[in-house]
Design an enzyme around this catalytic site. Structure first.
Site, PDB file in Angstrom:
ATOM      1  N   ARG A 113       0.890  -1.180   0.000  1.00 13.35           N
ATOM      2  CA  ARG A 113       0.000   0.000   0.000  1.00 13.35           C
ATOM      3  C   ARG A 113       0.920   1.219   0.000  1.00 13.35           C
ATOM      4  NH1 ARG A 113      -5.299   1.476   3.450  1.00 13.35           N
ATOM      5  NH2 ARG A 113      -6.076   0.121   1.817  1.00 13.35           N
ATOM      6  N   HIS A 140      -7.341   0.772  -6.472  1.00  9.14           N
ATOM      7  CA  HIS A 140      -7.594  -0.044  -5.270  1.00  9.14           C
ATOM      8  C   HIS A 140      -8.339  -1.313  -5.703  1.00  9.14           C
ATOM      9  CE1 HIS A 140      -7.830  -1.162  -1.227  1.00  9.14           C
ATOM     10  NE2 HIS A 140      -8.662  -0.274  -0.732  1.00  9.14           N
ATOM     11  N   GLN A 143     -10.146  -3.824  -3.156  1.00  3.48           N
ATOM     12  CA  GLN A 143     -11.437  -3.372  -2.625  1.00  3.48           C
ATOM     13  C   GLN A 143     -12.549  -3.605  -3.640  1.00  3.48           C
ATOM     14  OE1 GLN A 143     -12.301  -1.854   0.561  1.00  3.48           O
ATOM     15  NE2 GLN A 143     -14.252  -2.522  -0.307  1.00  3.48           N
ATOM     16  N   ASP A 244     -16.972   7.338  -1.966  1.00  2.00           N
ATOM     17  CA  ASP A 244     -15.742   7.265  -1.180  1.00  2.00           C
ATOM     18  C   ASP A 244     -15.458   8.679  -0.661  1.00  2.00           C
ATOM     19  OD1 ASP A 244     -13.347   6.388  -0.064  1.00  2.00           O
ATOM     20  OD2 ASP A 244     -12.266   6.235  -1.959  1.00  2.00           O
ATOM     21  N   CYS A 284     -16.201   1.962   0.612  1.00  2.00           N
ATOM     22  CA  CYS A 284     -15.068   1.103   0.982  1.00  2.00           C
ATOM     23  C   CYS A 284     -14.629   1.307   2.423  1.00  2.00           C
ATOM     24  CB  CYS A 284     -13.906   1.333   0.019  1.00  2.00           C
ATOM     25  SG  CYS A 284     -13.207   2.993   0.092  1.00  2.00           S
ATOM     26  N   ARG A 312     -13.737  -8.390   1.965  1.00  2.00           N
ATOM     27  CA  ARG A 312     -12.298  -8.229   1.717  1.00  2.00           C
ATOM     28  C   ARG A 312     -11.549  -9.506   2.106  1.00  2.00           C
ATOM     29  NH1 ARG A 312      -9.995  -3.104   1.510  1.00  2.00           N
ATOM     30  NH2 ARG A 312      -8.132  -4.282   0.933  1.00  2.00           N
TER      31      ARG A 312
HETATM   32  N1  NVA Z   1      -9.763   6.682  -1.612  1.00  2.00           N
HETATM   33  C1  NVA Z   1      -9.429   6.312  -0.264  1.00  2.00           C
HETATM   34  C2  NVA Z   1      -9.670   4.871  -0.051  1.00  2.00           C
HETATM   35  C3  NVA Z   1      -9.351   4.379   1.342  1.00  2.00           C
HETATM   36  C4  NVA Z   1      -9.567   2.920   1.498  1.00  2.00           C
HETATM   37  C5  NVA Z   1      -7.964   6.646  -0.013  1.00  2.00           C
HETATM   38  O1  NVA Z   1      -7.148   6.423  -0.913  1.00  2.00           O
HETATM   39  O2  NVA Z   1      -7.646   7.136   1.061  1.00  2.00           O
HETATM   40  N1   CP Z   2     -11.174   0.069   2.397  1.00  2.00           N
HETATM   41  C1   CP Z   2      -9.910  -0.001   2.839  1.00  2.00           C
HETATM   42  O1   CP Z   2      -8.973  -0.267   2.094  1.00  2.00           O
HETATM   43  O2   CP Z   2      -9.769   0.263   4.157  1.00  2.00           O
HETATM   44  P1   CP Z   2      -8.417   0.475   4.941  1.00  2.00           P
HETATM   45  O3   CP Z   2      -7.834   1.798   4.501  1.00  2.00           O
HETATM   46  O4   CP Z   2      -8.819   0.495   6.386  1.00  2.00           O
HETATM   47  O5   CP Z   2      -7.469  -0.637   4.639  1.00  2.00           O
END
Ligand code: NVA
Ligand code: CP
Length: 324
Positions: A113, A140, A143, A244, A284, A312
């Site tokens: 990540r 992502h 997800q 989101d 998500c 997930r």
């Molecule tokens: N779009 C959000 C998703 C978090 C799971 C981010 O990148 O922070």
């Molecule tokens: N939806 C998701 O990826 O959540 P986290 O940021 O908690 O991993």
């Protein structure tokens, strides 16, 4: 218990985006994910990858991704190693290409990540084990895989054993994305192009999804990807309403400005009222109630966000099994 179907094996490829899967790969993973859900509910052991180790590199925060990957590896009979930017040499500038080669000596796959997609690609280029995208600024996919499983569960796509059955069921559903054209929106667009989904998006001016991703998805000439200026129009008659946060991780400094720019793009009762009566609401998580979604909608009868979060675990087991 024997596998209900043969576990899919995708060899040594990476999963940096949906395009990395072979034809029919998403459908195969979704079928297997649902089997994993059933096996877990029956308390049947499904430790199909004993002794395997997943390295997890986190350069951003996480609740769901970390928990679900770690538990997935435990229940598959393996182990997950957490490596945060903080507390490792990543925060002190050790190159990702060096981290890739070191972890390749210890792990059977690496999840990352991070911020730029290029950083995940560099890790993959230097790793000699599969690399899984656990979220970048661009995409992502893990997800959206869980989101598709959630759609399939609700709209009855699990009857068949052939990829085309689940594919057809997903195609019969009409999707809407309301809000930022971010990593989640981009992965939905990729899924729409690959699976042939009908996806309508309403994103504020200046916050459109990645143009190259839209072009590539449309080039499949499968499904329909349309943009609406009005969220109500995008949501009208749709079966799946997704949204989101207004400001993703790394955009904290823009949060205040974005709150203004995203006014009117809240997934609220008005949008749900105009959607299909059986519509489901997905997010998500983490959610900011009162910003991109109202409390009554996320807590209301159309919301499947907790099931979506649970998926997930199941979807990633299918993914890990195929890549390990
Ligand atoms: N779009 C959000 C998703 C978090 C799971 C981010 O990148 O922070
Ligand atoms: N939806 C998701 O990826 O959540 P986290 O940021 O908690 O991993």
């Amino acid at each position: 218990m024997e596998h209900l179907i043969s576990p899919p094996g995708f060899g040594r490829r990476h999963f940096l985006s949906f395009w990395d899967l072979p034809d029919g790969g998403i459908e195969t993973l979704l079928r297997r994910a649902e089997e994993f859900r059933l096996l877990r509910n029956l308390r049947e052991s499904h430790a199909t990858r004993p002794g395997r180790v997943l390295g997890m590199v986190f350069e951003k925060a996480s609740t769901r991704t970390r928990a679900s990957f770690e538990i997935a590896m435990f229940e598959l009979g393996g182990h997950a190693l957490y490596l945060g930017a903080q507390g490792s040499h990543l925060e002190r500038g050790e190159p990702i290409r060096d981290t890739a080669r070191v972890l390749s000596g210890y792990c059977h796959a690496i999840m990352i990540r991070t911020f730029a997609q290029q950083r995940a690609e560099e890790l993959a280029a230097y790793a000699n084990v599969p690399v899984i995208n656990g979220l970048t600024d661009l995409l992502h996919p893990c997800q959206v895989l869980a989101d598709l499983q959630t759609v399939a569960q609700r709209f009855g796509a699990h009857g068949g054993t052939h990829g085309s059955d689940i594919g057809r069921a997903l195609q019969a559903v009409r999707y809407a994305w309301i809000g930022d054209g971010n990593n989640m929106a981009n992965s939905w667009i990729e899924a729409a192009g690959i699976l042939g989904l009908d996806l309508a998006l309403a994103c504020p001016p200046g916050h459109s999804p990645n143009a190259d991703i839209v072009r590539r998805a449309r080039a499949t000439e499968r499904g329909k990807i349309t943009f609406c200026s009005d969220p109500i129009e995008a949501a009208r008659g749709r079966h799946v309403l997704s949204t989101d946060v207004f400001a993703s991780m790394g955009q904290e400094a823009e949060a205040e400005q974005r709150r203004g720019e995203f006014a009117g793009y809240c997934l609220d009762a008005r949008l749900v009222a105009g959607a299909d009566p059986a519509a489901i609401v997905l997010h998500c998580l983490p959610a900011h109630r009162g910003e991109e979604i109202t409390d009554d909608v996320i807590e209301g009868p159309h919301s499947l966000v907790w099931r979506q979060a649970e998926n997930r675990l199941h979807a990633q087991k299918a993914l890990l099994e195929s890549f390990l």
